[in-house]
Design a protein around this motif. Sequence first.
Motif, PDB file in Angstrom:
ATOM      1  N   ILE A  40       0.923  -1.398   0.067  1.00 52.89           N
ATOM      2  CA  ILE A  40      -0.155   0.044  -0.285  1.00 52.89           C
ATOM      3  C   ILE A  40       0.906   1.099   0.278  1.00 52.89           C
ATOM      4  O   ILE A  40       2.032   1.080   0.933  1.00 52.89           O
ATOM      5  N   SER A  49       4.723   3.399  -6.394  1.00 55.28           N
ATOM      6  CA  SER A  49       3.668   2.889  -7.072  1.00 55.28           C
ATOM      7  C   SER A  49       4.626   3.185  -8.655  1.00 55.28           C
ATOM      8  O   SER A  49       4.119   2.241  -9.768  1.00 55.28           O
ATOM      9  N   CYS A  71      -8.232   0.434 -10.648  1.00 51.01           N
ATOM     10  CA  CYS A  71      -8.265  -0.173  -9.032  1.00 51.01           C
ATOM     11  C   CYS A  71      -8.040   1.256  -7.383  1.00 51.01           C
ATOM     12  O   CYS A  71      -8.935   2.491  -7.949  1.00 51.01           O
ATOM     13  N   THR A  72      -8.844   0.953  -6.463  1.00 49.94           N
ATOM     14  CA  THR A  72      -8.269   1.285  -4.962  1.00 49.94           C
ATOM     15  C   THR A  72      -7.437   2.410  -5.662  1.00 49.94           C
ATOM     16  O   THR A  72      -6.051   1.806  -5.650  1.00 49.94           O
ATOM     17  N   LYS A  73      -7.291   3.474  -4.963  1.00 53.12           N
ATOM     18  CA  LYS A  73      -5.906   3.739  -4.307  1.00 53.12           C
ATOM     19  C   LYS A  73      -6.011   4.115  -3.003  1.00 53.12           C
ATOM     20  O   LYS A  73      -6.882   3.882  -2.354  1.00 53.12           O
ATOM     21  N   ALA A  74      -4.738   4.715  -2.739  1.00 48.62           N
ATOM     22  CA  ALA A  74      -4.759   5.063  -1.078  1.00 48.62           C
ATOM     23  C   ALA A  74      -5.452   5.388  -0.385  1.00 48.62           C
ATOM     24  O   ALA A  74      -5.706   5.495   0.512  1.00 48.62           O
ATOM     25  N   LEU A  77      -8.675   4.735   1.083  1.00 48.11           N
ATOM     26  CA  LEU A  77      -8.459   3.745   1.999  1.00 48.11           C
ATOM     27  C   LEU A  77      -9.222   4.270   3.145  1.00 48.11           C
ATOM     28  O   LEU A  77      -9.547   4.345   4.217  1.00 48.11           O
ATOM     29  N   CYS A  82     -16.050   3.354   0.645  1.00 46.49           N
ATOM     30  CA  CYS A  82     -15.097   3.324   0.157  1.00 46.49           C
ATOM     31  C   CYS A  82     -15.547   2.264  -0.898  1.00 46.49           C
ATOM     32  O   CYS A  82     -15.134   2.194  -1.959  1.00 46.49           O
ATOM     33  N   VAL A  85     -12.553  -3.183  -2.449  1.00 44.61           N
ATOM     34  CA  VAL A  85     -11.185  -2.921  -2.320  1.00 44.61           C
ATOM     35  C   VAL A  85     -10.277  -3.546  -3.204  1.00 44.61           C
ATOM     36  O   VAL A  85     -10.640  -4.806  -3.402  1.00 44.61           O
ATOM     37  N   PRO A  87      -7.239  -4.346  -5.777  1.00 48.71           N
ATOM     38  CA  PRO A  87      -5.749  -3.617  -5.976  1.00 48.71           C
ATOM     39  C   PRO A  87      -5.044  -4.138  -7.381  1.00 48.71           C
ATOM     40  O   PRO A  87      -6.192  -4.892  -7.925  1.00 48.71           O
ATOM     41  N   TYR A  88      -4.857  -3.503  -7.801  1.00 50.97           N
ATOM     42  CA  TYR A  88      -3.693  -3.870  -9.258  1.00 50.97           C
ATOM     43  C   TYR A  88      -2.868  -5.290  -8.955  1.00 50.97           C
ATOM     44  O   TYR A  88      -1.831  -4.400  -8.322  1.00 50.97           O
ATOM     45  N   ILE A  97      -2.132  -1.344  -3.561  1.00 55.71           N
ATOM     46  CA  ILE A  97      -2.799   0.190  -3.620  1.00 55.71           C
ATOM     47  C   ILE A  97      -1.569   1.302  -4.136  1.00 55.71           C
ATOM     48  O   ILE A  97      -1.351   1.207  -2.882  1.00 55.71           O
TER      49      ILE A  97
END
Length: 278
Positions: A40, A49, A71-74, A77, A82, A85, A87-88, A97
């Motif tokens: 993360i 990233s 994807c979900t970005k940090a 969170l 949200c 969740v 992830p990529y 994330i």
Amino acid sequence: MQNKVWKIAFCNLKGGVGKTTLSVQFARWLALHGKKVLLIDADCQGNASSTLIPESTGIEGQTFATLGIHCTKAAELFSDKCGSVIPYKTEAGIDIIPSEVADVDLVRCSFESMEASLNVASNVSKVENEYDYVIFDCPPSLGTAVAGPLLASDRLIVPVVLGGNFQESIRSIRAAVDAIRSSTPKLKLLGYVVNNLPRNSPLDEKLFENVKDWLGDDVFPTCIHNRLTTLRAGQLKKPVFGFLNKKASRELTEFFDSIMDRLGESRLGLPEITKEEK
């Protein structure tokens, strides 16, 4: 029975100490040994990233959305809205994330109420059981942006660079951890790791010994020296373990195995790496 999920934060309130380099190389090391890893990137600079998603850098104004990366970005969170969740999945075999480079949304999180930091643990819990390790690359700052990852973690590693006012940075992170532990006693210090120590410098080696005398067992016995191979791996966005010069990879492996020792897990050793992974 569900295996233990280790949630480990790499954090120092001072920048330039190698948090991202160590957290990314640790994630790579674990993944090369077949572990399921979620990283993360809670730092608004987005360096972790851009390392693991190389196509996300290089064009001004480019975003994950314009690249078709969904994807979900940090920053999400930190929100109680949200939802799922997502992830990529990177080519390195690490899920992430991410945060955008110069992520404005993540910067805003620093000014959110402390209640927002509690959402990080809640949102990460939606996917954490899919992994063996969840690794947080924390920002070099105080406030909600760093409190969220620490509240979601159960172990902490503090990279430090000797020289200047490193003693003050250690005292600052100690105070921050004490404050966090009043809310989440599960957070425990795994140790301080001395990073980027100049090679062939008796004076710096002596300083390292003095730090071990000061902090005792809280310091990892292996320091990470300033090596060109590690720098080159970062520039090329590659695992250090694929380079012919093995001094850096052996040193990092010894440090990572000492993390496993402190977690009560088996040592994994130097990973074998194929040409495709180099």
